[in-house]
Design an enzyme around this catalytic site. Sequence first.
Site, mmCIF file in Angstrom:
data_model
loop_
_atom_site.group_PDB
_atom_site.id
_atom_site.type_symbol
_atom_site.label_atom_id
_atom_site.label_comp_id
_atom_site.label_asym_id
_atom_site.label_seq_id
_atom_site.Cartn_x
_atom_site.Cartn_y
_atom_site.Cartn_z
ATOM 1 N N CYS A 1 -43.107 -15.477 -42.942
ATOM 2 C CA CYS A 1 -41.486 -15.185 -43.443
ATOM 3 C C CYS A 1 -40.546 -16.296 -42.740
ATOM 4 O O CYS A 1 -40.694 -16.473 -41.398
ATOM 5 C CB CYS A 1 -41.258 -13.877 -42.967
ATOM 6 S SG CYS A 1 -42.153 -12.770 -44.346
ATOM 7 N N ASP A 2 -39.534 -16.394 -43.320
ATOM 8 C CA ASP A 2 -38.543 -17.304 -42.514
ATOM 9 C C ASP A 2 -37.301 -16.792 -43.385
ATOM 10 O O ASP A 2 -37.161 -16.942 -44.491
ATOM 11 C CB ASP A 2 -38.698 -18.853 -42.479
ATOM 12 C CG ASP A 2 -37.738 -19.330 -41.391
ATOM 13 O OD1 ASP A 2 -38.063 -19.419 -40.364
ATOM 14 O OD2 ASP A 2 -36.747 -19.757 -41.887
#
Length: 214
Positions: free
Chosen positions: A78-79
């Site tokens: 994730c980012d």
Amino acid sequence: MSPRLVLASRSPARLATLRAAGVEPEVRVSAVDEDEVVARYGVDDPSDVALLLARAKAEDVAAALRDDDGPGPLVVGCDSVLDLDGRAYGKPGTPEVARERWLQMRGRTGVLRTGHWLVDARDAEDGGTGVSIGELSSTLVRFADLDDDEVDAYVATGEPLQVAGSFTVDGLGGAYVEGVDGDHHAVVGIGLPTLRRLVRQVGVPWHSLWAARA
């Protein structure tokens, strides 16, 4: 056998979100240099940045686990970046940058873009598909109109320095977020409905991950 889920992130907020949802992932931190990846691909659109970095992290960890003795995992990366006026804002890193960001954000609405990427590295006999897929979550965030003293006090805590967009909703910054329109989990760092859709695409029911708890 329950799928093995690996979280390619050092974020305690993402881990806590998954644990609260009954999922106990393994944590493996990627070796991705975020600035180098963004520069290499020349992206600047906030949505593209979030998805690119999520993919880079998931695929880096999946590659590192390829020769692991355990069963092949599902790897999620994730980012998150704050989209303000079409510009991507990640972790400020310094008090000076965090203060400047908050002076710009206060009293306004931004969009928290959270990229999710799933690599199905399970063995074929365990139903593995080998696919690498992603999805973006976008949530409107309305910031309170902080005065200068509030900005300075919040920055002095150090909390906003290492979080995307210089704010949290699950910590000290929660009082400074007037509301969100969308998935609040994604604002914390990982959207549970988004992750559910991704694992379903590789044939894994969300509830099967509950049994993966240690």
